[in-house]
Motif scaffolding. Sequence first.
Motif, short mmCIF file in Angstrom:
data_model
loop_
_atom_site.label_atom_id
_atom_site.label_comp_id
_atom_site.label_asym_id
_atom_site.label_seq_id
_atom_site.Cartn_x
_atom_site.Cartn_y
_atom_site.Cartn_z
N ASP A 203 0.80 -1.30 0.06
CA ASP A 203 -0.04 -0.05 0.05
C ASP A 203 0.90 1.10 -0.13
O ASP A 203 1.61 1.54 1.01
CB ASP A 203 -0.88 0.00 1.29
N GLY A 204 1.04 2.01 -1.12
CA GLY A 204 1.75 3.04 -1.26
C GLY A 204 1.90 3.60 -2.75
O GLY A 204 1.07 3.18 -3.56
N GLU A 205 2.75 4.48 -2.82
CA GLU A 205 3.06 4.98 -4.26
C GLU A 205 4.54 4.79 -4.95
O GLU A 205 5.16 5.84 -4.79
CB GLU A 205 2.57 6.66 -4.25
N PRO A 206 4.83 3.52 -5.04
CA PRO A 206 6.18 3.29 -5.60
C PRO A 206 6.53 3.93 -6.80
O PRO A 206 5.36 4.10 -7.67
CB PRO A 206 6.17 1.87 -5.65
N ARG A 207 7.64 4.48 -7.00
CA ARG A 207 7.89 4.89 -8.42
C ARG A 207 9.37 4.78 -8.41
O ARG A 207 10.10 4.63 -7.72
CB ARG A 207 7.31 6.41 -8.66
N ILE A 208 9.87 4.88 -9.89
CA ILE A 208 11.17 4.87 -10.30
C ILE A 208 11.46 6.32 -10.99
O ILE A 208 10.73 7.02 -11.47
CB ILE A 208 11.69 3.59 -11.14
N GLY A 209 12.98 6.71 -10.94
CA GLY A 209 12.95 8.05 -11.72
C GLY A 209 14.38 8.50 -11.62
O GLY A 209 15.29 7.47 -11.02
N LEU A 210 14.84 9.59 -11.90
CA LEU A 210 16.16 9.94 -11.90
C LEU A 210 15.98 11.27 -10.62
O LEU A 210 15.03 11.77 -10.46
CB LEU A 210 16.65 10.80 -12.99
#
Length: 269
Positions: free
Chosen positions: A246-253
Amino acid sequence: DEGMISKEDIQKDLSVITGIDPGAGVSQAAERAIEDYDLTNLTLQTSSSSSMAQALDTAIQKHEPIVVTAWNPHWKFAAYDLKYLDDPEGSFGGTEEIHTIARQGLESEKPEGYQVVDNFFWSEDDMNEVMLAVHEGADPAEAAQEWVDNNQEKVDEWIDGVDTVDGESFSLVLVNWDSEVASSNVLALALEQVGYDVELSVVENGPMWKSLESGDQDASVAAWLPITHGSFFDESKVDDLGVNLDGEPRIGLAVPSYMDIDSIEDLKA
Ligand code: PBE
């Protein structure tokens, strides 16, 4: 040495994106970003999560520019003042989901274990707690045990009504990413509570998916979808047991907040 580093200085000094393991989805996405934003002045330097973290720490101590392949949940956002760079081209996708995946046939062959991994679900705060403890020096198994001791009521929800087994083996496969080290160690303890003898196998991302397709491993809590591992998911015959976080995982720089840029576009020299 407290000032902001200007966009001009960043473009002059930066030649690499400090990456993690080449097999990671975020590494593929970073290569995509280099193309999408025409970042001919930068190359992706792959290594490992721990080397990336080390390089980040060193750069911040020296107040130097650095750009890293990043993701959350991850302890670096608690340990350092970092910001994601905007990604108007969408090279890194948007909000992701972390899924549990299993080999086909697991449900009928190890129904009790299947139920536990299917029930496994926790929050970004939970994961951060375990990750931070490991970052501060705890052994992952001990950090997981401490979380379980403090949150047995959550573990009870995963094992409630599941029949116990007598030392049957169960294998969880993961990649050595801090987030997945945390989740896999916690789930291993829940499986042990119903009587399994759990083995954690640490491999690279590609082999992780293959080991589930071949049936060598039982399950994994390390599938990031739809973008990060989208190509692996599409090519693999595995069971998708759904979201486990339960969350808002994300990937990026990401860059230290003392760098005076806001967008991946600003990296182009
Ligand atoms: N990560 C952590 C992985 C998924 C979980 C973002 C480093 C990846 O990029 O494949």
